[in-house]
Design a protein around this motif. Sequence first.
Motif, PDB file in Angstrom:
ATOM      1  N   VAL A  44      -4.450  18.320  -1.039  1.00  0.00           N
ATOM      2  CA  VAL A  44      -4.227  18.781  -2.165  1.00  0.00           C
ATOM      3  C   VAL A  44      -3.200  20.159  -2.071  1.00  0.00           C
ATOM      4  CG1 VAL A  44      -4.659  19.880  -4.427  1.00  0.00           C
ATOM      5  CG2 VAL A  44      -5.611  17.558  -3.904  1.00  0.00           C
ATOM      6  N   PRO A  45      -3.578  21.041  -1.258  1.00  0.00           N
ATOM      7  CA  PRO A  45      -2.469  22.310  -1.095  1.00  0.00           C
ATOM      8  C   PRO A  45      -0.947  21.767  -1.032  1.00  0.00           C
ATOM      9  CG  PRO A  45      -4.425  22.875  -0.019  1.00  0.00           C
ATOM     10  CD  PRO A  45      -4.546  21.200  -0.307  1.00  0.00           C
ATOM     11  N   THR A  46      -0.909  20.839  -0.296  1.00  0.00           N
ATOM     12  CA  THR A  46       0.446  20.153  -0.158  1.00  0.00           C
ATOM     13  C   THR A  46       0.986  19.074  -0.844  1.00  0.00           C
ATOM     14  OG1 THR A  46      -0.335  18.956   2.075  1.00  0.00           O
ATOM     15  CG2 THR A  46       0.608  21.417   2.260  1.00  0.00           C
ATOM     16  N   ALA A  47       0.016  18.766  -1.830  1.00  0.00           N
ATOM     17  CA  ALA A  47       0.361  17.492  -2.569  1.00  0.00           C
ATOM     18  C   ALA A  47       1.557  17.703  -3.688  1.00  0.00           C
ATOM     19  CB  ALA A  47      -0.774  17.187  -3.489  1.00  0.00           C
ATOM     20  N   THR A  48       2.584  16.640  -3.658  1.00  0.00           N
ATOM     21  CA  THR A  48       3.609  17.053  -4.524  1.00  0.00           C
ATOM     22  C   THR A  48       3.346  16.544  -6.167  1.00  0.00           C
ATOM     23  OG1 THR A  48       4.191  14.712  -4.043  1.00  0.00           O
ATOM     24  CG2 THR A  48       5.186  16.356  -2.517  1.00  0.00           C
ATOM     25  N   GLU A  49       4.369  16.897  -6.763  1.00  0.00           N
ATOM     26  CA  GLU A  49       4.484  16.826  -8.321  1.00  0.00           C
ATOM     27  C   GLU A  49       3.219  17.192  -8.906  1.00  0.00           C
ATOM     28  OE1 GLU A  49       5.147  12.452  -8.988  1.00  0.00           O
ATOM     29  OE2 GLU A  49       6.112  11.988  -7.282  1.00  0.00           O
ATOM     30  N   ALA A  50       3.029  18.618  -8.471  1.00  0.00           N
ATOM     31  CA  ALA A  50       2.125  19.378  -8.938  1.00  0.00           C
ATOM     32  C   ALA A  50       2.344  20.896  -9.070  1.00  0.00           C
ATOM     33  CB  ALA A  50       0.921  19.182  -8.416  1.00  0.00           C
ATOM     34  N   THR A  51       1.984  21.635 -10.059  1.00  0.00           N
ATOM     35  CA  THR A  51       1.963  23.105 -10.167  1.00  0.00           C
ATOM     36  C   THR A  51       0.853  23.554  -9.314  1.00  0.00           C
ATOM     37  OG1 THR A  51       0.639  23.498 -12.088  1.00  0.00           O
ATOM     38  CG2 THR A  51       2.795  23.170 -12.539  1.00  0.00           C
ATOM     39  N   ALA A  68      -1.262  25.757 -10.311  1.00  0.00           N
ATOM     40  CA  ALA A  68      -2.556  25.878 -11.236  1.00  0.00           C
ATOM     41  C   ALA A  68      -3.327  24.387 -11.095  1.00  0.00           C
ATOM     42  CB  ALA A  68      -2.244  26.131 -12.618  1.00  0.00           C
ATOM     43  N   GLN A  69      -2.385  23.293 -11.298  1.00  0.00           N
ATOM     44  CA  GLN A  69      -2.885  21.886 -11.017  1.00  0.00           C
ATOM     45  C   GLN A  69      -3.467  21.759  -9.885  1.00  0.00           C
ATOM     46  OE1 GLN A  69       0.657  19.923 -12.214  1.00  0.00           O
ATOM     47  NE2 GLN A  69       0.012  19.601 -14.284  1.00  0.00           N
ATOM     48  N   ARG A  70      -2.978  21.992  -8.772  1.00  0.00           N
ATOM     49  CA  ARG A  70      -3.647  21.871  -7.339  1.00  0.00           C
ATOM     50  C   ARG A  70      -4.996  22.509  -7.547  1.00  0.00           C
ATOM     51  NH1 ARG A  70       1.777  23.269  -5.934  1.00  0.00           N
ATOM     52  NH2 ARG A  70       2.920  21.658  -5.013  1.00  0.00           N
ATOM     53  N   ARG A  71      -5.052  23.766  -7.785  1.00  0.00           N
ATOM     54  CA  ARG A  71      -6.286  24.741  -7.841  1.00  0.00           C
ATOM     55  C   ARG A  71      -7.300  23.977  -8.644  1.00  0.00           C
ATOM     56  NH1 ARG A  71      -2.705  29.061  -8.180  1.00  0.00           N
ATOM     57  NH2 ARG A  71      -3.112  29.221 -10.683  1.00  0.00           N
ATOM     58  N   GLU A  72      -7.053  23.567  -9.931  1.00  0.00           N
ATOM     59  CA  GLU A  72      -7.844  22.248 -10.774  1.00  0.00           C
ATOM     60  C   GLU A  72      -8.637  21.615  -9.807  1.00  0.00           C
ATOM     61  OE1 GLU A  72      -8.148  19.931 -14.692  1.00  0.00           O
ATOM     62  OE2 GLU A  72      -6.506  21.553 -14.463  1.00  0.00           O
ATOM     63  N   ILE A  73      -7.667  20.584  -9.237  1.00  0.00           N
ATOM     64  CA  ILE A  73      -8.306  19.418  -8.332  1.00  0.00           C
ATOM     65  C   ILE A  73      -9.311  19.752  -7.354  1.00  0.00           C
ATOM     66  CG2 ILE A  73      -7.754  17.629  -7.321  1.00  0.00           C
ATOM     67  CD1 ILE A  73      -7.010  17.297 -10.332  1.00  0.00           C
ATOM     68  N   SER A  88     -14.683  12.329   0.766  1.00  0.00           N
ATOM     69  CA  SER A  88     -13.464  12.220  -0.290  1.00  0.00           C
ATOM     70  C   SER A  88     -13.272  13.823  -0.597  1.00  0.00           C
ATOM     71  CB  SER A  88     -13.872  11.341  -1.374  1.00  0.00           C
ATOM     72  OG  SER A  88     -14.201   9.910  -1.138  1.00  0.00           O
ATOM     73  N   CYS A  89     -14.090  14.506  -0.863  1.00  0.00           N
ATOM     74  CA  CYS A  89     -14.029  15.747  -1.527  1.00  0.00           C
ATOM     75  C   CYS A  89     -13.323  16.659  -0.249  1.00  0.00           C
ATOM     76  CB  CYS A  89     -15.078  16.617  -1.784  1.00  0.00           C
ATOM     77  SG  CYS A  89     -15.852  16.031  -3.352  1.00  0.00           S
ATOM     78  N   ASN A  90     -13.701  16.503   0.819  1.00  0.00           N
ATOM     79  CA  ASN A  90     -12.938  17.027   2.262  1.00  0.00           C
ATOM     80  C   ASN A  90     -11.407  16.827   2.078  1.00  0.00           C
ATOM     81  OD1 ASN A  90     -15.259  18.387   2.774  1.00  0.00           O
ATOM     82  ND2 ASN A  90     -15.881  16.750   4.303  1.00  0.00           N
ATOM     83  N   LEU A  91     -11.213  15.403   1.892  1.00  0.00           N
ATOM     84  CA  LEU A  91      -9.886  15.090   2.055  1.00  0.00           C
ATOM     85  C   LEU A  91      -9.021  15.461   0.969  1.00  0.00           C
ATOM     86  CD1 LEU A  91      -8.916  11.203   2.640  1.00  0.00           C
ATOM     87  CD2 LEU A  91      -7.786  12.400   0.769  1.00  0.00           C
ATOM     88  N   ILE A  92      -9.661  15.617  -0.149  1.00  0.00           N
ATOM     89  CA  ILE A  92      -8.719  16.331  -1.146  1.00  0.00           C
ATOM     90  C   ILE A  92      -8.515  18.011  -0.915  1.00  0.00           C
ATOM     91  CG2 ILE A  92      -9.130  17.104  -3.661  1.00  0.00           C
ATOM     92  CD1 ILE A  92     -10.720  14.554  -4.230  1.00  0.00           C
ATOM     93  N   LEU A  93      -9.612  18.610  -0.499  1.00  0.00           N
ATOM     94  CA  LEU A  93      -9.331  19.885  -0.300  1.00  0.00           C
ATOM     95  C   LEU A  93      -8.592  20.076   0.982  1.00  0.00           C
ATOM     96  CD1 LEU A  93     -13.022  20.917  -0.507  1.00  0.00           C
ATOM     97  CD2 LEU A  93     -11.477  21.536  -2.053  1.00  0.00           C
ATOM     98  N   GLU A  94      -8.331  19.414   2.001  1.00  0.00           N
ATOM     99  CA  GLU A  94      -7.382  19.433   3.088  1.00  0.00           C
ATOM    100  C   GLU A  94      -6.207  19.068   2.687  1.00  0.00           C
ATOM    101  OE1 GLU A  94     -10.346  17.758   6.351  1.00  0.00           O
ATOM    102  OE2 GLU A  94      -9.119  16.563   5.555  1.00  0.00           O
ATOM    103  N   LYS A 138       0.772  -1.162   0.073  1.00  0.00           N
ATOM    104  CA  LYS A 138       0.052  -0.052  -0.185  1.00  0.00           C
ATOM    105  C   LYS A 138       0.826   1.213   0.125  1.00  0.00           C
ATOM    106  CE  LYS A 138      -3.540  -2.714   0.356  1.00  0.00           C
ATOM    107  NZ  LYS A 138      -4.375  -2.934  -0.744  1.00  0.00           N
ATOM    108  N   LYS A 139       0.162   2.355   0.015  1.00  0.00           N
ATOM    109  CA  LYS A 139       1.053   3.727   0.017  1.00  0.00           C
ATOM    110  C   LYS A 139       0.102   4.605   0.395  1.00  0.00           C
ATOM    111  CE  LYS A 139       1.400   6.458  -3.679  1.00  0.00           C
ATOM    112  NZ  LYS A 139       1.914   6.896  -5.026  1.00  0.00           N
ATOM    113  N   VAL A 140       0.850   5.647   1.068  1.00  0.00           N
ATOM    114  CA  VAL A 140       0.182   6.803   1.723  1.00  0.00           C
ATOM    115  C   VAL A 140       0.062   7.949   0.494  1.00  0.00           C
ATOM    116  CG1 VAL A 140       0.123   8.797   3.238  1.00  0.00           C
ATOM    117  CG2 VAL A 140       1.076   6.498   3.899  1.00  0.00           C
ATOM    118  N   PRO A 141      -1.211   8.259   0.064  1.00  0.00           N
ATOM    119  CA  PRO A 141      -1.037   9.139  -1.121  1.00  0.00           C
ATOM    120  C   PRO A 141      -0.324  10.567  -0.792  1.00  0.00           C
ATOM    121  CG  PRO A 141      -3.324   9.279   0.228  1.00  0.00           C
ATOM    122  CD  PRO A 141      -2.276   7.885   0.880  1.00  0.00           C
ATOM    123  N   SER A 142       0.497  11.124  -1.403  1.00  0.00           N
ATOM    124  CA  SER A 142       1.168  12.156  -1.415  1.00  0.00           C
ATOM    125  C   SER A 142       1.213  13.294  -2.577  1.00  0.00           C
ATOM    126  CB  SER A 142       2.694  12.008  -1.029  1.00  0.00           C
ATOM    127  OG  SER A 142       3.216  11.043  -2.031  1.00  0.00           O
TER     128      SER A 142
END
Length: 473
Positions: free
Chosen positions: A118-125, A127-132, A110-116, A31-35
């Motif tokens: 994604v601002p610190t998610a890696t491998e993204a610009t 603009a890409q974070r804002r889109e998700i 799931s949406c709450n998890l993303i919103l919490e 398994k992996k922790v999403p990052s």
Amino acid sequence: MKKNSILLIMILACISLGSCDDYLNIVPKGKKVPSTLADFEAFLRDEYTIGQTPIYNALYLLNDQYVWKSSLNNMTLTRANYLWDESADRITLNKADEGTYYLLYAAISSCNLILENVPTATEATDAQRREIMAYAKVIRSLCYFVLVNYYADTYEAATAATTPGVPLITSSIINAPSRQVTVQELYDFIIQNIKEAIEQGLPQQSMTVIHPNLGAGYALLARIYLQMANYPEALRYAGLALAQKDELYDWNDYYNRYSDIIEDPEKFDKLPTPTDYAYVENYYFRHGNGSPNYATAEITIPVERAERFEEGDARFLSRWKRRTVNQDTYYTGIGSGYFNWGGLTTCEMYLIKAECLARQAGNNDFSKAMDALNAVRRTRIRPDVYQPLQATTEAAAIELIRRTKDNELIFTIVPFADARRFNAEGTYARTMTKTVDGKTYTLTPDSHLWTMPFPAGATQNPGNGTITQNVPK
């Protein structure tokens, strides 16, 4: 919810809480922790968790979905709604119909998890974070719109600030505190979120059709403002949505393609529904009562419901046929596939535009409203039957628009929400009647049945909050 999704949510909840024992933070083998951003975006593609919108009991109350006679012998929640039994204690009966509540709140989680995260998610610009994040805000808003129009009384401007709504949860953390907000607070929240999503860069062309695009954001705002009886804003956003996309599907062409099966009363072959992921009218595809895991059949409808379709409606003729099996006579679905019963389409925007224009018509000129309505009908009604509709009064225009809209958006939350809105307004409220086995049943506009009771699991186990029923029974 899929096992992997549950595991990921639990892992992230532990990380967020910061109070789990060290051994719980060890990632299980395999398994992996999403990052990364891709890890979190994958939650939007888990349609079983985030893409379902079951509203069975709204369909039963409207009598849009047929219920077998054998299923009406015992006192159940389905029977109480289908036969408009105001004496039934639906709160007691609602011990199993939990899909609407839990599946929509699972999507919200799931949406709450993303919103919490994604601002610190890696491998993204950025603009890409804002889109998700924009996708997640629109999906969460749509889920809350369904919930508040299912479990709470309908929006009325004079009372919305004091009318109890549904629990507002903005955290994915297990046992996060929640509060049952008012209807006004909920509407304010979802409108703010959609507008933030648009400002954050909701794209004109989304990643896929299960990611809501800019047109979907405008379309959802149009639906919400219509429900609030704010017709100028509903018209404005319907226009913005149609400026993004305005195609309508030609159901006459579909009828011609499969006419040999459609016109044979003995053939009940399952035809491929065009209302799937590739449907030209889609802004955003979302499953309704169908499962995202496998193709489903078109929902069966009562004979009385079939009679409310317009003569020569190719969309109706291409989807249902009358059938009798033992003691049951009904219209069986002849379509199969994946159905956009929970999303947003161009057709809905044409019909919102039509109603708003009718309500704002000056000098009793309803031609523009009828133009919007007839734009839809031209792609539905058989050429040998079609005649453009006209209206000389607002009441006549609303009646014609509502007939088409109820038929076009059958099996979605919209006809149910619209009926509640018309009932609350009063001017165009309807009393529904029917006769079953010689007995007459009636559903009045002010019946408490128009608000669904929270399921027992929610009220008995409200988590870190409280839930009060919004109906007496």
